[in-house]
Design a protein around this motif. Structure first.
Motif, PDB file in Angstrom:
ATOM      1  N   LEU A  37       8.426  11.165  -6.516  1.00 44.47           N
ATOM      2  CA  LEU A  37       9.097   9.922  -6.151  1.00 44.47           C
ATOM      3  C   LEU A  37       9.609   9.982  -4.722  1.00 44.47           C
ATOM      4  O   LEU A  37       9.437   9.042  -3.941  1.00 44.47           O
ATOM      5  CB  LEU A  37      10.246   9.641  -7.119  1.00 44.47           C
ATOM      6  N   SER A  38      10.193  11.089  -4.349  1.00 45.79           N
ATOM      7  CA  SER A  38      10.701  11.260  -2.996  1.00 45.79           C
ATOM      8  C   SER A  38       9.588  11.125  -1.964  1.00 45.79           C
ATOM      9  O   SER A  38       9.755  10.465  -0.935  1.00 45.79           O
ATOM     10  CB  SER A  38      11.386  12.617  -2.871  1.00 45.79           C
ATOM     11  N   ASN A  39       8.447  11.732  -2.235  1.00 49.53           N
ATOM     12  CA  ASN A  39       7.309  11.638  -1.315  1.00 49.53           C
ATOM     13  C   ASN A  39       6.815  10.200  -1.182  1.00 49.53           C
ATOM     14  O   ASN A  39       6.511   9.744  -0.080  1.00 49.53           O
ATOM     15  CB  ASN A  39       6.162  12.536  -1.770  1.00 49.53           C
ATOM     16  N   LYS A  40       6.729   9.496  -2.309  1.00 48.91           N
ATOM     17  CA  LYS A  40       6.284   8.096  -2.262  1.00 48.91           C
ATOM     18  C   LYS A  40       7.239   7.250  -1.421  1.00 48.91           C
ATOM     19  O   LYS A  40       6.813   6.398  -0.657  1.00 48.91           O
ATOM     20  CB  LYS A  40       6.179   7.509  -3.665  1.00 48.91           C
ATOM     21  N   LEU A  41       8.527   7.498  -1.584  1.00 50.03           N
ATOM     22  CA  LEU A  41       9.518   6.741  -0.816  1.00 50.03           C
ATOM     23  C   LEU A  41       9.457   7.108   0.664  1.00 50.03           C
ATOM     24  O   LEU A  41       9.481   6.236   1.532  1.00 50.03           O
ATOM     25  CB  LEU A  41      10.915   6.994  -1.369  1.00 50.03           C
ATOM     26  N   ARG A  42       9.375   8.386   0.960  1.00 46.97           N
ATOM     27  CA  ARG A  42       9.361   8.847   2.353  1.00 46.97           C
ATOM     28  C   ARG A  42       8.104   8.372   3.079  1.00 46.97           C
ATOM     29  O   ARG A  42       8.150   7.975   4.236  1.00 46.97           O
ATOM     30  CB  ARG A  42       9.456  10.372   2.403  1.00 46.97           C
ATOM     31  N   ASN A  43       6.963   8.419   2.363  1.00 43.05           N
ATOM     32  CA  ASN A  43       5.692   8.018   2.980  1.00 43.05           C
ATOM     33  C   ASN A  43       5.441   6.514   2.888  1.00 43.05           C
ATOM     34  O   ASN A  43       4.426   6.027   3.371  1.00 43.05           O
ATOM     35  CB  ASN A  43       4.531   8.761   2.306  1.00 43.05           C
ATOM     36  N   GLU A  44       6.382   5.809   2.221  1.00 42.44           N
ATOM     37  CA  GLU A  44       6.280   4.365   2.029  1.00 42.44           C
ATOM     38  C   GLU A  44       4.979   3.971   1.336  1.00 42.44           C
ATOM     39  O   GLU A  44       4.312   3.010   1.715  1.00 42.44           O
ATOM     40  CB  GLU A  44       6.475   3.627   3.351  1.00 42.44           C
ATOM     41  N   THR A  45       4.638   4.745   0.281  1.00 41.85           N
ATOM     42  CA  THR A  45       3.440   4.460  -0.508  1.00 41.85           C
ATOM     43  C   THR A  45       3.801   3.995  -1.918  1.00 41.85           C
ATOM     44  O   THR A  45       2.927   3.896  -2.772  1.00 41.85           O
ATOM     45  CB  THR A  45       2.526   5.701  -0.593  1.00 41.85           C
ATOM     46  N   ILE A  46       5.056   3.698  -2.150  1.00 41.23           N
ATOM     47  CA  ILE A  46       5.500   3.236  -3.460  1.00 41.23           C
ATOM     48  C   ILE A  46       5.022   1.803  -3.665  1.00 41.23           C
ATOM     49  O   ILE A  46       4.975   1.014  -2.715  1.00 41.23           O
ATOM     50  CB  ILE A  46       7.026   3.366  -3.610  1.00 41.23           C
ATOM     51  N   THR A  47       4.635   1.485  -4.887  1.00 37.02           N
ATOM     52  CA  THR A  47       4.095   0.155  -5.152  1.00 37.02           C
ATOM     53  C   THR A  47       5.219  -0.848  -5.417  1.00 37.02           C
ATOM     54  O   THR A  47       6.348  -0.473  -5.748  1.00 37.02           O
ATOM     55  CB  THR A  47       3.155   0.169  -6.373  1.00 37.02           C
TER      56      THR A  47
END
Length: 71
Positions: A37-47
């Motif tokens: 989850l942290s990676n998705k948020l940091r990389n702005e790849t969250i849907t």
């Protein structure tokens, strides 16, 4: 960045990123780690769907609002 905004909300509602990841995993029926989850948020790849569910878990809602027009 979205991660900074979300961390502020997590502090307000007293939920850790780990707890949020676990709740998100339950809602989506797939494993979610805090790191994922942290990676998705940091990389702005969250849907958008994931963000809607996160907002619901935290007792918030996402909505589009018009910008204020400058005069």
């Amino acid at each position: 960045m979205i991660i900074n905004d979300l961390k502020k909300v997590l502090l307000d509602v007293n939920i850790s990123l780990t707890e949020l990841a676990q709740a998100l995993g339950k809602r989506l029926n797939k494993p979610y780690s805090m790191q994922n989850l942290s990676n998705k948020l940091r990389n702005e790849t969250i849907t958008h769907r994931e963000m809607l569910i996160i907002a619901d878990i935290l007792g918030y809602e996402l909505k589009f609002t018009p910008k204020k027009q400058e005069k």
